[in-house]
Design a protein around this motif. Structure first.
Motif, PDB file in Angstrom:
ATOM      1  N   GLY A  89      -3.630  -4.379  -0.472  1.00 13.78           N
ATOM      2  CA  GLY A  89      -4.294  -4.485  -1.766  1.00 13.78           C
ATOM      3  C   GLY A  89      -4.118  -3.272  -2.660  1.00 13.78           C
ATOM      4  O   GLY A  89      -5.012  -2.960  -3.462  1.00 13.78           O
ATOM      5  N   ASP A 135      -9.214   1.518   0.935  1.00  9.45           N
ATOM      6  CA  ASP A 135      -9.143   0.953  -0.414  1.00  9.45           C
ATOM      7  C   ASP A 135      -8.889   2.021  -1.478  1.00  9.45           C
ATOM      8  O   ASP A 135      -8.443   1.721  -2.586  1.00  9.45           O
ATOM      9  N   LYS A 136      -9.180   3.288  -1.149  1.00  4.90           N
ATOM     10  CA  LYS A 136      -8.912   4.422  -2.030  1.00  4.90           C
ATOM     11  C   LYS A 136      -8.258   5.515  -1.199  1.00  4.90           C
ATOM     12  O   LYS A 136      -8.091   5.366   0.013  1.00  4.90           O
ATOM     13  N   ALA A 179     -14.091   6.206  -0.523  1.00  4.94           N
ATOM     14  CA  ALA A 179     -13.104   5.343   0.138  1.00  4.94           C
ATOM     15  C   ALA A 179     -13.717   4.645   1.339  1.00  4.94           C
ATOM     16  O   ALA A 179     -14.531   5.217   2.072  1.00  4.94           O
ATOM     17  N   GLY A 196      -3.995  -0.235  -1.663  1.00  6.93           N
ATOM     18  CA  GLY A 196      -4.713   0.921  -1.112  1.00  6.93           C
ATOM     19  C   GLY A 196      -3.782   1.885  -0.404  1.00  6.93           C
ATOM     20  O   GLY A 196      -2.584   1.967  -0.693  1.00  6.93           O
ATOM     21  N   GLY A 231       0.830  -1.198   0.000  1.00  6.60           N
ATOM     22  CA  GLY A 231       0.000   0.000   0.000  1.00  6.60           C
ATOM     23  C   GLY A 231       0.867   1.252   0.000  1.00  6.60           C
ATOM     24  O   GLY A 231       2.058   1.199   0.295  1.00  6.60           O
ATOM     25  N   THR A 280     -10.550  -0.872   5.090  1.00  5.82           N
ATOM     26  CA  THR A 280     -10.516  -2.332   4.948  1.00  5.82           C
ATOM     27  C   THR A 280      -9.929  -2.999   6.193  1.00  5.82           C
ATOM     28  O   THR A 280     -10.301  -4.127   6.525  1.00  5.82           O
TER      29      THR A 280
END
Length: 379
Positions: free
Chosen positions: A48, A355-356, A363, A50, A7, A366
């Motif tokens: 992931g 995640d964003k 966003a 992010g 990330g 997570t």
């Protein structure tokens, strides 16, 4: 040990680290960067692709003081029977079982400064706590974080209805001065004083400059009154709300007081809010005032803190400063930056994975960690 990887790390104290890694052990950040040494058998969180950032901090709210959905039974923020109540402590009223705590940490707000409302001239003592826990005593970062004082519309509205002091701004200022003078005198003669006064005892750290004053101020004239009194008594103080701060930004920049700004979302429900604008954070920041953003929960639900920052960006505040205004800036203003507010080695492992980009309104968190423990995982 726990490794968070894959990330973009937003440290809040340095440049972003693309495809970064954070190693956590015993509740603290052990290592951070790229290509760090990873022990065998280490648990792993994959971000992931992010964004990884420190847990967000709301520097002024009333979470647990006005419990969600309970009405009078859960309303413990204003002792509206006496305009001077410095002896009150937020920790004696906060209910950690209020569902707003879970909504806070599930959305990345891992630390809050919460306390009494603004009906009283001196309302009592705020506390700084983590947002995960079942017992308030085990959630505390600062048991006594600040003393709440209030100027302007709120105290005069409460007590003019009771036909008692203060029903004017003059009386509000006079009451505050009276108790500060009384405390100084009490302290000067304490060794020879056979009496005990809990109100004055509670104000001793304030007059000694050891406990910050949170000054509820919206209008420009009230801001200047708060500053005038702070200078008279040598008080440490932050300007809370600071709604008309943008009108006097150059003056405030020269005074050196930090501003905890908000709430923004909602109607201009009283006269003091007629100049409410999302422009205030950018204007104050550009003038050189250190800023943090608040929700003033339950006025704005605490989990909308990143949304408040995003709206400030839309109004002209740069993204980096907006993120700092909900992380390292409030940590520094509150005096807890040695533990929280940024991702650095040896600090508390309060870490949020999005995640964003965190200021993207779509966003979602997570993963959320507090003191190295996973307190939320989506899906």
């Amino acid at each position: 040990m726990l490794l968070i990887k894959n990330g973009t790390i937003l440290t809040m104290t340095g440049d972003p680290i693309g495809n970064g890694q954070i190693l956590v052990d015993e509740g603290k950040i052990l290592s951070i960067g790229k290509g760090i040494s990873i022990p065998e058998h280490c648990a792993t969180i994959d971000a992931g692709g992010g964004f990884i950032m420190p847990g967000m901090i709301d520097a002024h709210c009333h979470v647990g003081m006005w419990e969600d959905g309970l009405g009078f039974e859960g309303a413990d923020g204003n002792e509206g029977t006496d305009p001077v109540t410095p002896q009150l402590r937020a920790i004696d009223a906060i209910n950690p079982r209020d569902r707003s705590f879970a909504e806070a940490y599930e959305n990345g707000v891992t630390c809050i400064c919460t306390g009494p409302g603004s009906s009283n001239v001196i309302g009592g003592q705020f506390t700084t706590i983590k947002t995960k826990g079942m017992r308030i005593d085990k959630m505390i970062l600062q048991e006594r974080a600040a003393m709440k004082v209030a100027f302007g519309e709120n105290p005069k509205t409460r007590y003019s209805a009771k036909q008692q002091i203060p029903s004017t701004r003059m009386a509000t200022a006079a009451l505050l001065r009276e108790y500060l003078f009384k405390t100084q005198n009490y302290l000067d003669h304490k060794e020879n004083n056979s009496g005990f006064d809990l109100k004055l005892e509670s104000l001793i750290p304030v007059v000694k400059g050891e406990l910050n004053v949170k000054a509820h101020v919206h209008r420009a004239d009230d801001i200047f009154t708060a500053i005038r009194i702070a200078k008279e008594f040598g008080l440490k103080m932050t300007l809370e709300h600071c709604t008309e701060g943008h009108l006097i930004a150059d003056e405030l920049a020269g005074e050196g007081f930090s501003a905890i700004i908000g709430p923004f979302i909602g109607p201009r429900g009283k006269v003091e809010l007629k100049e409410l604008t999302f422009d205030t954070p950018a204007i104050l920041h550009e003038a050189g005032v250190k800023i943090a953003l608040m929700t003033d929960h339950p006025v704005v639900p605490v989990h909308y803190l990143p949304f408040c920052a995003a709206l400030a960006v839309r109004a002209g505040l740069d993204e980096e400063t907006a993120l700092r205004a909900i992380t390292i800036n409030p940590a520094e203003i509150l005096g807890i930056s040695e533990r929280v507010g940024s991702l650095e080695v040896d600090k508390d492992a309060d870490i949020v994975v999005f995640d964003k980009h965190p200021l993207d309104v779509q966003a979602r968190t997570t993963w959320v960690l507090i003191d190295g423990d996973v307190v939320f995982k989506r899906g």
